[in-house]
Design an enzyme around this catalytic site. Structure first.
Site, short mmCIF file in Angstrom:
data_model
loop_
_atom_site.label_atom_id
_atom_site.label_comp_id
_atom_site.label_asym_id
_atom_site.label_seq_id
_atom_site.Cartn_x
_atom_site.Cartn_y
_atom_site.Cartn_z
N TYR A 9 33.72 31.92 37.04
CA TYR A 9 33.85 30.62 37.70
C TYR A 9 32.47 30.19 38.19
O TYR A 9 31.53 31.00 38.29
CB TYR A 9 34.72 30.77 38.96
N ASN A 45 41.67 23.98 37.29
CA ASN A 45 42.19 25.34 37.39
C ASN A 45 43.63 25.32 37.87
O ASN A 45 43.88 24.87 38.98
CB ASN A 45 41.34 26.15 38.39
N GLU A 46 44.51 25.80 37.03
CA GLU A 46 45.94 25.84 37.37
C GLU A 46 46.36 24.52 38.02
O GLU A 46 47.01 24.52 39.07
CB GLU A 46 46.24 27.01 38.31
N GLU A 80 43.84 34.57 32.76
CA GLU A 80 43.76 35.49 33.91
C GLU A 80 44.83 36.55 33.74
O GLU A 80 45.99 36.34 34.10
CB GLU A 80 43.96 34.74 35.23
N TYR A 99 39.55 44.12 44.39
CA TYR A 99 40.64 43.62 43.53
C TYR A 99 41.38 44.73 42.80
O TYR A 99 42.21 44.47 41.96
CB TYR A 99 40.05 42.60 42.52
C1 GLA Z 1 45.12 32.19 40.32
C2 GLA Z 1 43.79 31.47 40.36
C3 GLA Z 1 42.63 32.40 40.54
C4 GLA Z 1 42.93 33.43 41.60
C5 GLA Z 1 44.18 34.18 41.22
C6 GLA Z 1 44.58 35.25 42.21
O1 GLA Z 1 45.41 32.60 39.07
O2 GLA Z 1 43.59 30.68 39.20
O3 GLA Z 1 41.50 31.65 40.88
O4 GLA Z 1 43.10 32.78 42.80
O5 GLA Z 1 45.26 33.29 41.18
O6 GLA Z 1 43.56 36.16 42.39
#
Ligand code: GLA
Length: 595
Positions: A53, A157-158, A239, A306
């Site tokens: 990112y 993003n999402e 992801e 993580y």
């Molecule tokens: C989502 C977001 C990421 C991160 C993950 C959890 O997928 O896109 O940026 O926040 O959740 O770690």
């Protein structure tokens, strides 16, 4: 010139099928002297690509600044990826989530309330245009089409998870981002990612952009869902959650290596491309962590380990070896494996000097930024985008109790410098009894990280709304923004008091300082048993927050910060410590896990 394209079934690199086997590695969470080491270890695990990112607010701390040097040298990071023979995927936001302060969106953008958050809004889009104009040339010149490593760039993003935006506005907003991206010379494929369900995938993308999905289990099922929304071309999990983040006050999250490995095996066996989120998490250095608030405000810990395959300090874990073995079934993996780092040096440090925050306010405050107002200003009104603001007013003997509407996120309440209680957003503790005497009331308010997910993105920090007592609403506030992130550098002229074992204990926010010699360049793990909460610096670098709440029991000190002699450890302890001692221990302690 090389090409990277989205084919009927596969990604095509120079016309040949290419399975992206990528891992997330955030340059902004790793000391720049360690970038090459972490990238190399990604190659040794069998990854062929690094994904990162880009946090807008990390590069643009103020509207008229843009920094691409040192820790922010994205170009250098991408060059190191290329030098290791790997490819790159870049996700420049503008919104990134990522457990990062504000999800990467700069707080200054929303301070006057005129810019819409993640909307097709002129002020928001204009600011993004400026951001992209500064940033994207660095990416554009490193695209695969110009001989560089960058294969693809993500848009937003999402976005499908962001509530409250009408469908037609979503489309216009995403198209505007595409136009702004292309205008900066990005010619590689663009893509979106969304959580792997029908609702998010249908709300988050554009028909003309390649859709990908985010998930961490049940790979084949999730790929089938994605296929409904992306009928042709390669399937990709952008992801693949191989671990999870930690929040203060909760347990340390771990996932079983064998389960993650089996899910990855399914994914790669199906021919899908993948980006492990994370390959290596790193740390939320400084005051950069974000927070979640779905009813309970939960700031993210300083550690962003993580439970990723490569640990916070760059050590291969059991998960590293398990995932490497799975990747080896599907793609070539180098024979070499990274060596286990040696145990870190163990030593005690006596913090033999201290000074109360009260005594150095002039040194750590912007001297000209005292503001007197009837209502307390928010931090954003004061253009303080992170950290601490000291609020003050007077209370009378019969005020009895202090009640706030909302404080974001935590306030240490004192009368004439004596601590009397805490207001805390996480525990919804909004009142504190006051001593029955008149005096100066202070609230040291800490922004513990801006929310990075959901509708609270862009909200102001500090005291929000009125503050009352049992008898009246408090007015005549003075508010002083503090520059505590760089405090050690501002305290060189402070009168530090001796604070050895015989010194009288102190309560309330104080700086504590000690020096130590150790192994130059070695990673260290700072353990602060008996301390409560605060900030920790080594040689002037703010490592981040520590907190007895846990789960994290140690603070990672990147080796490049440590010298052989004359290292300086400084703590800002917000409450008080049992003894003026800190300890460096051999290994990290990320805290208790769920039984
Ligand atoms: C989502 C977001 C990421 C991160 C993950 C959890 O997928 O896109 O940026 O926040 O959740 O770690």
């Amino acid at each position: 010139m090389p090409t990277f394209e989205i084919g009927e079934r596969d990604f095509l690199l120079d016309g040949r099928p290419f399975q992206v086997i990528s891992g997330a590695l955030h340059y902004f969470r790793v000391h720049p002297d360690q970038w090459a080491d972490r990238i190399r270890k990604a190659r040794l695990m069998g990854l062929n690509t690094i994904e990162t990112y880009v946090p807008w607010n990390f590069h643009a701390p103020e509207p008229d600044e843009f920094d691409l040097a040192g820790r922010r040298d994205l170009g250098r990071f991408l060059d190191l990826v290329a030098a290791e023979g790997l490819r790159a995927v870049v996700r420049p936001g503008p919104y990134i989530c990522a457990e990062w302060d504000g999800g990467g969106l700069p707080a200054w953008l929303f301070a006057d309330g005129s810019a819409g958050v993640r909307r097709h809004d002129p002020a928001f889009l204009e600011a993004i245009g400026t951001y992209y104009a500064h940033l994207l040339p660095v990416v554009a010149e490193r695209q695969v089409t110009r001989g560089g490593p960058v294969l693809m760039v993500q848009v937003e993003n999402e976005y499908g998870a962001y509530p409250g935006v009408p469908a037609d506005e979503r489309t216009r907003y995403l198209r505007a981002l595409v136009d702004l991206t292309r205008a900066q010379g990005i010619d590689v494929p663009l893509f979106t990612c969304d959580q792997a369900d029908d609702e998010h995938l249908s709300l988050g993308g554009l028909p003309e952009l390649h859709k990908t999905a985010n998930f961490g289990s049940r790979s084949l099922e999730r790929l089938a869902v994605l296929r409904r929304h992306q009928p042709t071309g390669p399937l990709m999990c952008t992801e693949f959650w191989d671990g999870w983040f930690d929040s203060w006050g909760l347990e340390h999250h771990v996932t079983a290596p064998e389960t993650t490995a089996a899910d990855l095996d399914d994914l790669l066996g199906a021919g899908a491309s993948v980006n492990l989120y994370m390959f290596h998490g790193g740390s939320n250095l400084g005051l950069t962590n974000g927070a979640n608030d779905k009813g309970t405000y939960l700031p993210i810990t300083t550690s962003y380990d993580y439970d990723a395959p490569l640990s916070e300090h760059g050590a291969p874990t059991a998960k590293f070896h398990a995932l490497r073995a799975v990747i080896a079934k599907h793609a070539p993996v180098p024979d070499e494996v990274p060596v286990e780092p040696a145990p870190a040096p163990e030593l005690d440090v006596v913090l033999d000097r201290r000074v109360a925050l009260d005594g150095v306010l002039d040194l750590v405050s912007g001297r000209t930024s005292r503001t007197s107002s009837a209502q307390p200003p928010t931090m954003d009104d004061l253009r303080q985008w992170s950290g601490f603001v000291l609020y003050g007013t007077r209370v009378a003997a019969d005020d009895a109790v202090l009640v706030a509407d909302e404080v974001r996120d935590r306030a240490l309440v004192a009368v004439d410098g004596d601590p009397v209680g805490v207001l805390d957003r996480t525990t919804h503790a909004w009142s504190v009894p006051l001593p029955r005497r008149a005096g100066t009331l202070t609230l040291l308010v800490e922004d513990r990280g801006r929310v990075n997910y959901g509708p609270r993105i862009g909200e102001p920090k500090g005291i929000v709304g009125p503050v009352r007592t049992a008898t009246r609403e408090l007015t005549d506030w003075e508010a002083v923004p503090l520059r505590l992130d760089v405090a050690p550098g501002l305290l060189t002229d402070a009168v530090w008091q001796p604070a050895g074992d015989d010194a009288a204990p102190v309560a309330g926010p104080s700086f504590h300082r000690g020096t130590f010699g150790s192994v130059a360049g070695a990673d260290h793990f700072l353990r602060l048993d008996g301390w409560s909460r605060g900030l920790a610096w080594v040689n002037g670098e703010l490592l981040g927050r520590y907190s007895g709440q846990g789960p994290t029991g140690t603070v990672y000190v990147p080796g490049p910060l440590v010298r052989a002699e004359g290292n300086e450890l400084v703590l800002l302890e917000l409450h008080g410590a049992a003894a003026p001692r800190a300890r460096f221990v051999a290994a990290p302690d990320l805290g208790p896990t769920e039984a």
